[in-house]
Design a protein around this motif. Structure first.
Motif, PDB file in Angstrom:
ATOM      1  N   GLY A 173      25.834  63.015  29.851  1.00 56.99           N
ATOM      2  CA  GLY A 173      27.072  64.512  29.626  1.00 56.99           C
ATOM      3  C   GLY A 173      26.541  65.398  27.941  1.00 56.99           C
ATOM      4  N   SER A 176      27.755  64.742  34.431  1.00 58.77           N
ATOM      5  CA  SER A 176      28.401  63.278  33.794  1.00 58.77           C
ATOM      6  C   SER A 176      29.720  64.345  32.821  1.00 58.77           C
ATOM      7  N   ILE A 236      36.386  59.383  33.637  1.00 56.93           N
ATOM      8  CA  ILE A 236      34.455  59.960  33.454  1.00 56.93           C
ATOM      9  C   ILE A 236      34.152  59.790  34.633  1.00 56.93           C
ATOM     10  N   ASN A 293      30.646  61.466  37.369  1.00 58.54           N
ATOM     11  CA  ASN A 293      28.924  61.724  36.944  1.00 58.54           C
ATOM     12  C   ASN A 293      29.347  62.223  38.895  1.00 58.54           C
TER      13      ASN A 293
END
Length: 300
Positions: free
Chosen positions: A107, A226, A292, A294
């Motif tokens: 990320g 991410s 979060i 991905n």
């Protein structure tokens, strides 16, 4: 911190309460902020143990290090070396490439929240800054967002002109990392100055507007796998996430798409390159509309 029964804005929460969250059943668990601080602590503990006790796991400091003998390098420092020496140092390029590959997966600017020691200190300054504003001791001042890229370019130009790594003289991140590992030096006074600037002048000034390291990661963050994911179907647009985010423009999607008819689509990845994946928006969202995500995981 009980986000399900209160609005957990910066003003409404104490700093230390944000390290633990109550779930819907009332049980406490560590917040993402707590996990981030633990990560910063662990990284620098390994640095200290390598230096003090010769436990050679993670050697060096945040600007340049070796993990189990493999070189890692700060991408901006590598750009400085290239500008200063007009050469392409293979070890530094490999070390920076490894770092960038990691953050491509983990990320973009995650370094700023999960590894950078000054990022953790800056969050304390942010709380003090907000308290002073609420008591009408100071006024909020905002610096131009684009100035960080001008600063980024200026320091690379200075390196090219002087053949020196000029930014490293002012690099709060590197100075603080070395102070933790090797002990106090007068350079620590510069950290105090920057911290006071953030407390009394502009919220998170170094992290949001001045730091070339963060700017470098921002430039690499566009394609990061991410990102924060927003579920529109859960969101009630309370605005608490934007209150706690020091780069709140990355959450503007929660406003822009609030009234749009988007059919069956309800989940969106935030595209702003300034997001550090600090997780504060997730910690305070009482509807659990943020998480979060991905892209690689979603493809699998």
């Amino acid at each position: 911190m009980d986000k399900y029964n209160s609005r957990c804005t910066i003003k409404n929460t104490s700093f230390f309460s944000t390290f633990a969250l109550k779930n819907r059943s009332g049980k406490l668990r560590p917040s993402i902020r707590a996990l981030r601080y633990a990560t910063v602590f662990l990284v620098h503990l390994l640095f200290v143990l390598s230096f003090r006790a010769d436990i050679q796991i993670l050697e060096g400091d945040i600007s340049g290090s070796r993990i189990l003998g493999f070189h890692l390098a700060d991408p901006f420092a590598t750009l400085e070396v290239i500008a200063a020496h007009k050469d392409l140092p293979i070890n530094l390029l490999i070390g920076s490439g490894t770092i960038l590959l990691f953050y491509f997966i983990a990320g973009g600017k995650a370094f700023c929240s999960w590894i950078c020691p000054y990022g953790a200190l800056s969050e304390i300054g942010e709380k003090l800054h907000n308290t002073l504003i609420s008591k009408h001791v100071i006024k909020e001042r905002s610096l131009p967002r684009g100035m960080r890229y001008a600063i980024w370019a200026v320091f690379l130009l200075l390196s090219a002109i002087t053949d020196l790594l000029v930014f490293e003289i002012f690099n709060v991140v590197g100075i603080l990392s070395r102070l933790i590992i090797y002990g106090f030096s007068l350079a620590g006074l510069w950290i105090v100055f920057v911290f006071l600037l953030e407390v009394f002048f502009s919220r998170r000034a170094w992290c949001a507007h001045l730091c070339p390291l963060g700017s470098t990661y921002s430039l690499a963050a566009k394609a990061s796998l991410s990102k924060i994911t927003w579920d529109k179907s859960r969101c009630d647009h309370c605005g608490v996430c934007q209150d706690v985010c020091f780069v709140s423009h990355v959450l503007d999607i929660t406003k822009k798409k609030a009234s749009e008819n988007l059919g069956d689509k309800s989940k969106f990845m935030l595209k702003g390159i300034d997001c550090t994946l600090c997780g504060r928006c997730i910690d305070v969202c009482h509807q659990d509309a943020l998480s979060i995500g991905n892209k690689l995981k979603d493809m699998i």
